[in-house]
Enzyme design. Structure first.
Site, PDB file in Angstrom:
ATOM      1  N   GLU A 121       1.103  -2.099  -6.209  1.00 15.26           N
ATOM      2  CA  GLU A 121       0.988  -1.807  -4.781  1.00 15.26           C
ATOM      3  C   GLU A 121       2.263  -2.201  -4.039  1.00 15.26           C
ATOM      4  O   GLU A 121       2.606  -1.604  -3.022  1.00 15.26           O
ATOM      5  CB  GLU A 121      -0.236  -2.537  -4.218  1.00 15.26           C
ATOM      6  CG  GLU A 121      -0.703  -2.011  -2.880  1.00 15.26           C
ATOM      7  CD  GLU A 121      -1.342  -0.629  -2.928  1.00 15.26           C
ATOM      8  OE1 GLU A 121      -1.586  -0.109  -4.043  1.00 15.26           O
ATOM      9  OE2 GLU A 121      -1.574  -0.046  -1.854  1.00 15.26           O
ATOM     10  N   HIS A 181       4.316   4.434  -6.343  1.00 19.15           N
ATOM     11  CA  HIS A 181       3.589   4.159  -7.592  1.00 19.15           C
ATOM     12  C   HIS A 181       4.196   4.971  -8.749  1.00 19.15           C
ATOM     13  O   HIS A 181       4.381   4.477  -9.855  1.00 19.15           O
ATOM     14  CB  HIS A 181       2.115   4.570  -7.461  1.00 19.15           C
ATOM     15  CG  HIS A 181       1.267   3.624  -6.660  1.00 19.15           C
ATOM     16  ND1 HIS A 181       1.125   2.304  -6.985  1.00 19.15           N
ATOM     17  CD2 HIS A 181       0.477   3.832  -5.563  1.00 19.15           C
ATOM     18  CE1 HIS A 181       0.277   1.723  -6.119  1.00 19.15           C
ATOM     19  NE2 HIS A 181      -0.117   2.627  -5.238  1.00 19.15           N
ATOM     20  N   HIS A 227       3.864   6.881  -0.419  1.00 15.79           N
ATOM     21  CA  HIS A 227       3.142   5.772  -1.040  1.00 15.79           C
ATOM     22  C   HIS A 227       2.878   6.065  -2.523  1.00 15.79           C
ATOM     23  O   HIS A 227       3.252   5.272  -3.399  1.00 15.79           O
ATOM     24  CB  HIS A 227       1.817   5.567  -0.283  1.00 15.79           C
ATOM     25  CG  HIS A 227       0.942   4.491  -0.835  1.00 15.79           C
ATOM     26  ND1 HIS A 227       0.806   3.261  -0.231  1.00 15.79           N
ATOM     27  CD2 HIS A 227       0.146   4.451  -1.930  1.00 15.79           C
ATOM     28  CE1 HIS A 227      -0.030   2.518  -0.940  1.00 15.79           C
ATOM     29  NE2 HIS A 227      -0.454   3.221  -1.976  1.00 15.79           N
ATOM     30  N   GLU A 228       2.267   7.205  -2.798  1.00 15.31           N
ATOM     31  CA  GLU A 228       2.003   7.562  -4.201  1.00 15.31           C
ATOM     32  C   GLU A 228       3.322   7.730  -4.962  1.00 15.31           C
ATOM     33  O   GLU A 228       3.406   7.405  -6.146  1.00 15.31           O
ATOM     34  CB  GLU A 228       1.153   8.834  -4.298  1.00 15.31           C
ATOM     35  CG  GLU A 228      -0.226   8.751  -3.624  1.00 15.31           C
ATOM     36  CD  GLU A 228      -1.075   7.565  -4.071  1.00 15.31           C
ATOM     37  OE1 GLU A 228      -0.948   7.127  -5.236  1.00 15.31           O
ATOM     38  OE2 GLU A 228      -1.854   7.050  -3.233  1.00 15.31           O
TER      39      GLU A 228
END
EC number: 3.4.17.19
Lengths: 519, 519
Positions: free
Chosen positions: B311, B285, B281-282
């Site tokens: 997001e 980003h 997830h990070e």
């Protein structure tokens, strides 16, 4: 009368004087910006990704530019003018007076520097550092030389802006150790050189060889880290206000208060004293910063008073305590628990002797207590010539090696272990002498400590060093930048700096360790 | 015509226009200060000792105050006024126009806020965060309540300063997702709620139980760390421009350029997906920030355009790719090598099913792809009432539990797992809806990707995700803040945001995973 009785309480800044409060309102945001600048340095050394150099350089330059604007704010000058006419009166205390003195000093200094000069210095510093890195990678001084040349020119210019009584180099020394001059350094260093050289010759002539096998081998890094943290805790370093991190070169950093004082080290698996002694060294710096009175936070007084006094604290813990037999009497069992295999058949005497091997070497940061100062004197001599004289930068590698042969009888076969070994010259000149000053201060302070505590060694050998820390806090640490180095050392030890204490210390210690008879 | 052909090149700011250059000269130092502020946040989350909170709060406040001064500099307003009369002309490009637009937006916003309000907001934020920590430690919402009350009042005041067309909450939404309004969120969320609730019921009715034993147990942290770093490298995260660190809550941070984009995570030993999915997830980003055109560095365009679009990138990598069967076809052997014992007898299907277990739970960050948006809708409803309505803060824990029972059929037996679970409300309101927006954007983008690459799953199952990254870079990442979210998504996918893609995605995916027949 014991020296303790001379310790005074650190007073809060006078609350009911509007001028002092107004000065604080100007100074505190300035110190906040300085702390942010320190944070950027910390980040660069511990956390920044390799590819991020350029943007962070811009951020640092922006901060420097804002800092310079605020440091030279004429309203700050006006408040100082006003306060200076009344500050001597009894309505003010030592904290107030030091605040005015130090703010005046940095205000005047900042006003003397044109902004293009400040910006150029910042740019050259970054570029010079990068060139030094590359020069080391390629073992090629010629890559670094043009930037060093530029730094020399800028440092001369800086000295001219600041002004000086005798030589340009004095102006640079003064920025690191307030009041220090070339002639004073020469006067302090001369007897140290004579004594060190003589002692070194006697040690070499004795033919005694120190067995260092106990501290070389393999020391797992996780265990080293655990040991280092434990010793830091034992000597009183507060992990609620700091911690031990990692970086390429060990350092201590704080951010305008005793609440956040961080240490770093580099772990070397093959040679235990490298990391262990470096951590205790940084621990000494850290104890100083953590011991500064909280009331001085966010002012120019919230740091060590000078580099020499700062270094005295790291050297005192690293050398005068943690290379002594008594200290390890109290800590050897802990070391053995951490590295049982390595120390199973090693007795305390052998271990302590290994920590104190004397041997001329090429690398300053690996030097013993006797030869260390000779490394410094070489740099001091070269710096004087670079700033005051007319030495060509191109001849530096040769000059460096010639001096090493003269002072230590050896010289480097490559530039990385020679003239390129320290990063200091990417930044400026005048820093190195404070290392030896630190050794001298440390010996003089320890002499006073031993006079105050006649059972010094017995206390030390119990493993409890809190009596030392308490004395240092009371007589040195708490004051931060309130008293100038000369006043502080006189107040703490009864006299100004005197190299005889260091000379007696090494003569006695190494005479005993190497079984030398009086010459 | 494929969507790729619509991708345009990011142009450098016009060099031969003195006004643009003057604007950049104002904006760049501002962004440097913003980056330093981000550095302080990074430090606070990863490196700051516990005892250092107070001084760092002062430093942050000083920086905010200087930033506000510079953001509201009338000279900046004058340059903007001048540029706005000519910026539409062909002499300028999209980068110039976006620079003027975004600088105007933040200039106007900053000018609308009185300085005491800015300072008060900064103070309340710090105090509120500390109160939230303490409230969690003591499981006592009453400790947090007065600060939350204060934050609500300040957020209402902020909305009044900024202005809005329909409701105060719109003003807050707009700060995170430019152009977003309450009614638009309601319109997007309603069909998602209906579909999610229906799907959840069908899954629960199916009686199928997912075997998650393969991902629970003990997963040594050193191995997890190695695995996470390897997967980040594989998906294209550049370790020369960032790295993975640790913090209490995972986050991504950048400093005004693609050259330094750092990720953090927290390692959980007992449940593999917690850390692994958080890191991917990070990573999503991070790939976004690292992919922004370098030419936009040190300007307001050098970050993701909105939280919703940001997001979408993290969700796309975490869910649409890394919770898919095809992705793990390409990565399962690597996972097995890292944890051979744990996965020796587990086949790929069982593992992928374990990653996709659907189950109503109390904690948002642990929720599956279906229930996650219900957690968000609960917060959206409550935020609206807090900002637009007249809900008493004291009744919040009760209200929270009532909504959880309504949306998910469960409620927390303590406040830590209930109303105190997220830190967002220590800061403000309007952030939560962007999480669901991210899910919707991600599904719509993936739909376009699948259309552009008919062999999408086959490519994915080879383990090489570079075709996805290249497409995202070309169609989303490189633009940074140049195009507003609506324009960007239209340019990349051919239409504005539409929740149907997400609904189709979960219906199809979980229908298959849970063996549901069409309702």
């Amino acid at each position: 009368m014991t020296t303790q009785s001379q310790a005074r309480e650190v007073r809060d800044f006078t609350a009911n004087d509007a001028r002092i409060q107004s000065l604080l309102e100007h100074v505190r945001p300035l110190m906040d910006l300085t702390a942010l600048s320190a944070l950027a340095v910390w980040d660069q050394s511990t956390a920044m990704p390799r590819g991020a150099g350029v943007v962070h350089m811009h951020q640092a330059a922006t901060l420097q530019s804002i800092l310079h604007d605020r440091q030279t704010d004429p309203r700050l000058g006006a408040i100082l003018d006003e306060l200076e006419t009344v500050i001597a009166s009894d309505a003010f205390n030592d904290s107030d007076r030091a605040l005015v003195r130090e703010t005046r000093l940095s205000y005047d200094r900042a006003c003397k520097l044109p902004r293009p000069f400040v910006e150029e210095t910042s740019r050259v510093r970054s570029a010079s550092f990068n060139a030094w890195i590359e020069a080391r990678e390629k073992n090629d001084f010629k890559i670094f030389a043009p930037w060093l040349q530029r730094t020399i020119a800028l440092q001369r210019e800086l000295a001219d802006y600041y002004g000086y009584a005798e030589t340009r180099y004095d102006a640079l020394l003064d920025t690191y150790e307030p009041g220090l001059t070339t002639s004073r350094v020469e006067q302090l260093f001369a007897p140290v050189r004579t004594a060190s050289t003589a002692l070194l010759r006697r040690i070499q002539d004795s033919g005694r060889v120190v067995d260092t096998s106990s501290v070389t081998g393999t020391f797992a890094i996780a265990q080293q880290e655990e040991l280092c943290n434990r010793i830091l805790r034992t000597i009183g370093y507060d992990f609620n206000r700091g911690y031990l991190s990692r970086s390429e070169h060990p350092f201590t950093i704080s951010f305008g208060s005793p609440y956040d004082v961080r240490l770093t080290t580099r772990y070397e698996e093959q040679y235990l004293p490298m990391t262990l002694m470096a951590v205790i060294h940084e621990g000494g710096h850290g104890l100083y910063e953590q011991g500064i009175a909280e009331t001085l936070s966010r002012t120019p007084l919230a740091g060590g008073v000078s580099l020499g006094i700062h270094e005295s604290q790291s050297r005192l813990w690293e050398n005068l305590l943690a290379r002594s037999h008594a200290f390890w009497q109290g800590h050897y069992s802990g070391l053995r628990e951490t590295f049982p295999t390595q120390f199973e058949h090693v007795d305390l005497d052998t271990y302590v002797r290994a920590l104190n091997q004397v041997q001329p070497s090429l690398i300053r940061v690996k030097a013993d207590e006797i030869t260390y100062n000779l490394h410094i004197m070489i740099r001091f001599e070269i710096e004087k010539e670079l700033i005051n004289g007319n030495v060509a930068v191109e001849s530096l590698p040769e000059l460096w090696n010639a001096r090493y042969r003269e002072y230590l009888g050896i010289s480097a076969s490559n530039e990385v272990d020679g003239v390129l070994q320290d990063m200091h010259w990417t930044n400026g000149f005048g820093y190195f002498p404070t290392y030896t000053l630190g050794n001298l201060y440390a010996a003089q302070i320890t002499h006073t400590l031993r006079r105050s505590f006649p059972d010094f060694d017995a206390r030390l050998s119990s493993g409890d060093t809190s009596f030392v820390l308490n004395w240092l806090r009371e007589n040195i640490h708490q004051y931060g930048g309130i008293y100038r180095p000369d006043d502080l050392i006189k107040q703490a030890t009864g006299e100004v700096l005197n190299s005889q204490y260091f000379i007696s210390y090494i003569t006695e210690k190494f005479g005993k360790l190497y079984g030398l008879t009086e010459a």
